[in-house]
Design a protein around this motif. Structure first.
Motif, PDB file in Angstrom:
ATOM      1  N   VAL A   6       7.449  -1.384  11.292  1.00 47.53           N
ATOM      2  CA  VAL A   6       7.307  -0.971   9.891  1.00 47.53           C
ATOM      3  C   VAL A   6       6.618   0.388   9.807  1.00 47.53           C
ATOM      4  CG1 VAL A   6       6.354  -1.599   7.635  1.00 47.53           C
ATOM      5  CG2 VAL A   6       7.179  -3.379   9.172  1.00 47.53           C
ATOM      6  N   ILE A   7       5.603   0.592  10.618  1.00 50.62           N
ATOM      7  CA  ILE A   7       4.900   1.881  10.632  1.00 50.62           C
ATOM      8  C   ILE A   7       5.830   2.982  11.114  1.00 50.62           C
ATOM      9  CG2 ILE A   7       3.028   3.185  11.730  1.00 50.62           C
ATOM     10  CD1 ILE A   7       1.364   0.595  11.573  1.00 50.62           C
ATOM     11  N   ASP A   8       6.614   2.702  12.151  1.00 51.62           N
ATOM     12  CA  ASP A   8       7.559   3.701  12.661  1.00 51.62           C
ATOM     13  C   ASP A   8       8.612   4.070  11.619  1.00 51.62           C
ATOM     14  OD1 ASP A   8       6.241   3.833  15.056  1.00 51.62           O
ATOM     15  OD2 ASP A   8       7.670   2.569  16.143  1.00 51.62           O
ATOM     16  N   ALA A   9       8.952   3.137  10.753  1.00 51.64           N
ATOM     17  CA  ALA A   9       9.950   3.400   9.714  1.00 51.64           C
ATOM     18  C   ALA A   9       9.387   4.249   8.574  1.00 51.64           C
ATOM     19  CB  ALA A   9      10.496   2.081   9.170  1.00 51.64           C
ATOM     20  N   HIS A  10       8.065   4.334   8.464  1.00 51.43           N
ATOM     21  CA  HIS A  10       7.431   5.134   7.413  1.00 51.43           C
ATOM     22  C   HIS A  10       7.435   6.596   7.830  1.00 51.43           C
ATOM     23  CE1 HIS A  10       4.730   6.281   4.204  1.00 51.43           C
ATOM     24  NE2 HIS A  10       3.948   6.846   5.102  1.00 51.43           N
ATOM     25  N   THR A  11       8.225   7.413   7.170  1.00 58.70           N
ATOM     26  CA  THR A  11       8.351   8.822   7.556  1.00 58.70           C
ATOM     27  C   THR A  11       7.773   9.785   6.527  1.00 58.70           C
ATOM     28  OG1 THR A  11      10.572   8.887   6.611  1.00 58.70           O
ATOM     29  CG2 THR A  11      10.390   8.412   8.983  1.00 58.70           C
ATOM     30  N   SER A  12       7.399   9.278   5.378  1.00 60.93           N
ATOM     31  CA  SER A  12       6.831  10.134   4.336  1.00 60.93           C
ATOM     32  C   SER A  12       5.420  10.576   4.728  1.00 60.93           C
ATOM     33  CB  SER A  12       6.791   9.352   3.020  1.00 60.93           C
ATOM     34  OG  SER A  12       6.153  10.092   2.024  1.00 60.93           O
ATOM     35  N   VAL A  69       2.983  11.072   2.714  1.00 64.71           N
ATOM     36  CA  VAL A  69       2.023  10.412   1.831  1.00 64.71           C
ATOM     37  C   VAL A  69       2.554   9.040   1.475  1.00 64.71           C
ATOM     38  CG1 VAL A  69       0.857  10.514  -0.406  1.00 64.71           C
ATOM     39  CG2 VAL A  69       1.244  12.614   0.891  1.00 64.71           C
ATOM     40  N   PRO A  70       1.794   8.001   1.671  1.00 72.04           N
ATOM     41  CA  PRO A  70       0.446   8.027   2.199  1.00 72.04           C
ATOM     42  C   PRO A  70       0.431   8.273   3.712  1.00 72.04           C
ATOM     43  CG  PRO A  70       1.109   5.758   1.803  1.00 72.04           C
ATOM     44  CD  PRO A  70       2.218   6.637   1.284  1.00 72.04           C
ATOM     45  N   ALA A  71      -0.601   8.988   4.140  1.00 75.14           N
ATOM     46  CA  ALA A  71      -0.795   9.234   5.565  1.00 75.14           C
ATOM     47  C   ALA A  71      -1.291   7.944   6.212  1.00 75.14           C
ATOM     48  CB  ALA A  71      -1.810  10.346   5.778  1.00 75.14           C
ATOM     49  N   ILE A  72      -0.783   7.654   7.399  1.00 73.74           N
ATOM     50  CA  ILE A  72      -1.183   6.451   8.132  1.00 73.74           C
ATOM     51  C   ILE A  72      -2.069   6.891   9.292  1.00 73.74           C
ATOM     52  CG2 ILE A  72      -0.393   4.366   9.317  1.00 73.74           C
ATOM     53  CD1 ILE A  72       0.721   4.799   6.405  1.00 73.74           C
ATOM     54  N   LEU A  73      -3.289   6.391   9.342  1.00 73.81           N
ATOM     55  CA  LEU A  73      -4.209   6.729  10.422  1.00 73.81           C
ATOM     56  C   LEU A  73      -4.618   5.458  11.143  1.00 73.81           C
ATOM     57  CD1 LEU A  73      -6.496   9.238   8.502  1.00 73.81           C
ATOM     58  CD2 LEU A  73      -4.556   9.754   9.979  1.00 73.81           C
ATOM     59  N   GLU A  74      -4.342   5.414  12.429  1.00 72.66           N
ATOM     60  CA  GLU A  74      -4.726   4.258  13.245  1.00 72.66           C
ATOM     61  C   GLU A  74      -6.127   4.493  13.783  1.00 72.66           C
ATOM     62  OE1 GLU A  74      -1.764   3.072  16.113  1.00 72.66           O
ATOM     63  OE2 GLU A  74      -0.149   3.602  14.729  1.00 72.66           O
ATOM     64  N   ILE A  75      -6.975   3.485  13.607  1.00 69.81           N
ATOM     65  CA  ILE A  75      -8.368   3.597  14.016  1.00 69.81           C
ATOM     66  C   ILE A  75      -8.738   2.443  14.945  1.00 69.81           C
ATOM     67  CG2 ILE A  75      -9.044   4.883  11.939  1.00 69.81           C
ATOM     68  CD1 ILE A  75     -10.154   2.245  10.791  1.00 69.81           C
ATOM     69  N   PRO A  76      -9.780   2.639  15.759  1.00 67.80           N
ATOM     70  CA  PRO A  76     -10.206   1.553  16.654  1.00 67.80           C
ATOM     71  C   PRO A  76     -10.938   0.472  15.876  1.00 67.80           C
ATOM     72  CG  PRO A  76     -11.703   3.406  16.845  1.00 67.80           C
ATOM     73  CD  PRO A  76     -10.587   3.841  15.928  1.00 67.80           C
ATOM     74  N   SER A  77     -11.081  -0.682  16.497  1.00 70.89           N
ATOM     75  CA  SER A  77     -11.930  -1.741  15.955  1.00 70.89           C
ATOM     76  C   SER A  77     -13.019  -2.018  16.987  1.00 70.89           C
ATOM     77  CB  SER A  77     -11.115  -3.001  15.675  1.00 70.89           C
ATOM     78  OG  SER A  77     -10.624  -3.545  16.880  1.00 70.89           O
ATOM     79  N   LYS A  78     -13.940  -2.854  16.618  1.00 74.33           N
ATOM     80  CA  LYS A  78     -15.053  -3.171  17.510  1.00 74.33           C
ATOM     81  C   LYS A  78     -14.559  -3.734  18.848  1.00 74.33           C
ATOM     82  CE  LYS A  78     -17.578  -6.812  16.700  1.00 74.33           C
ATOM     83  NZ  LYS A  78     -18.492  -7.770  16.084  1.00 74.33           N
ATOM     84  N   ASP A  79     -13.527  -4.554  18.793  1.00 76.12           N
ATOM     85  CA  ASP A  79     -13.044  -5.233  19.996  1.00 76.12           C
ATOM     86  C   ASP A  79     -11.869  -4.544  20.674  1.00 76.12           C
ATOM     87  OD1 ASP A  79     -14.948  -7.255  19.617  1.00 76.12           O
ATOM     88  OD2 ASP A  79     -13.598  -8.342  18.266  1.00 76.12           O
ATOM     89  N   ASP A  94      -3.380   7.467  -1.039  1.00 77.26           N
ATOM     90  CA  ASP A  94      -2.916   8.618  -0.262  1.00 77.26           C
ATOM     91  C   ASP A  94      -3.118   8.445   1.243  1.00 77.26           C
ATOM     92  OD1 ASP A  94      -1.864  10.117  -2.290  1.00 77.26           O
ATOM     93  OD2 ASP A  94      -3.439  11.633  -2.298  1.00 77.26           O
ATOM     94  N   ILE A  95      -4.034   7.579   1.646  1.00 81.65           N
ATOM     95  CA  ILE A  95      -4.325   7.381   3.067  1.00 81.65           C
ATOM     96  C   ILE A  95      -4.461   5.890   3.338  1.00 81.65           C
ATOM     97  CG2 ILE A  95      -5.948   7.797   4.965  1.00 81.65           C
ATOM     98  CD1 ILE A  95      -6.808  10.359   3.488  1.00 81.65           C
ATOM     99  N   ILE A  96      -3.791   5.428   4.395  1.00 85.11           N
ATOM    100  CA  ILE A  96      -3.936   4.039   4.841  1.00 85.11           C
ATOM    101  C   ILE A  96      -4.568   4.062   6.228  1.00 85.11           C
ATOM    102  CG2 ILE A  96      -2.759   1.903   5.467  1.00 85.11           C
ATOM    103  CD1 ILE A  96      -0.493   2.733   3.529  1.00 85.11           C
ATOM    104  N   PHE A 139       0.827  -1.205   0.000  1.00 85.18           N
ATOM    105  CA  PHE A 139       0.000   0.000   0.000  1.00 85.18           C
ATOM    106  C   PHE A 139       0.864   1.260   0.000  1.00 85.18           C
ATOM    107  CE2 PHE A 139      -4.004  -1.984   2.153  1.00 85.18           C
ATOM    108  CZ  PHE A 139      -4.299  -2.665   0.977  1.00 85.18           C
ATOM    109  N   VAL A 140       1.945   1.254   0.760  1.00 87.24           N
ATOM    110  CA  VAL A 140       2.841   2.419   0.824  1.00 87.24           C
ATOM    111  C   VAL A 140       3.469   2.694  -0.537  1.00 87.24           C
ATOM    112  CG1 VAL A 140       5.048   3.223   1.763  1.00 87.24           C
ATOM    113  CG2 VAL A 140       3.306   2.293   3.303  1.00 87.24           C
ATOM    114  N   LYS A 141       3.788   1.640  -1.275  1.00 93.01           N
ATOM    115  CA  LYS A 141       4.444   1.799  -2.581  1.00 93.01           C
ATOM    116  C   LYS A 141       3.490   2.215  -3.692  1.00 93.01           C
ATOM    117  CE  LYS A 141       8.129  -1.498  -1.654  1.00 93.01           C
ATOM    118  NZ  LYS A 141       8.612  -2.859  -1.910  1.00 93.01           N
ATOM    119  N   ARG A 142       2.202   1.966  -3.523  1.00 92.51           N
ATOM    120  CA  ARG A 142       1.240   2.285  -4.589  1.00 92.51           C
ATOM    121  C   ARG A 142       1.067   3.793  -4.718  1.00 92.51           C
ATOM    122  NH1 ARG A 142      -3.962  -1.618  -4.205  1.00 92.51           N
ATOM    123  NH2 ARG A 142      -4.787   0.117  -5.440  1.00 92.51           N
TER     124      ARG A 142
END
Length: 123
Positions: free
Chosen positions: A81-87, A89-99, A66-68, A59-62
């Motif tokens: 891996v997320i910490d290594a992503h410094t660009s 774009v794409p923006a990384i947004l962490e979201i909750p799940s049901k559980d 623009d947003i993951i 996803f980062v390479k595509r």
């Protein structure tokens, strides 16, 4: 180039549990590119961490994403891996799940953003 991007449009991608992915797919977010790769990944208890990591890296390479969006519990599994992503774009947004509710102390992007500002800046 900017005009072409605006005309073409960019995608939102999702890595998460079935409920999260289905919700976004029902909202019209689902897309399959010309190589037949979807912009979402359903993660369950049998999904290997390496599969999540590989999907995130794809996803980062595509250039059409623009947003993951990623469930925070999935993000925890591939935190390095997320910490290594410094660009930006794409923006990384962490979201909750049901559980798993959202915990801002675990969100590395939020921690990085907070580090850019001093307490004085926020007054």
């Amino acid at each position: 180039m900017a005009l072409h991007s605006a005309i073409k449009g960019k995608l939102l991608s999702v890595i998460g549990d079935e409920d999260t992915c289905v919700g976004f797919l029902l909202g019209g977010v689902g897309e399959i590119n010309k190589n037949r790769h979807p912009n979402f990944m359903v993660v369950d208890k049998n999904t290997a961490v390496s599969e999540i990591e590989d999907c995130f890296k794809r996803f980062v390479k595509r250039d059409d994403i623009d947003i993951i969006l990623i469930n925070q519990n999935c993000a925890e599994l591939i935190r390095h891996v997320i910490d290594a992503h410094t660009s930006p774009v794409p923006a990384i947004l962490e979201i909750p799940s049901k559980d798993h509710p959202y915990d801002p102390t675990k969100d590395s992007i939020l921690r990085r953003a907070k580090g850019m500002f001093s307490a004085e800046d926020l007054k």
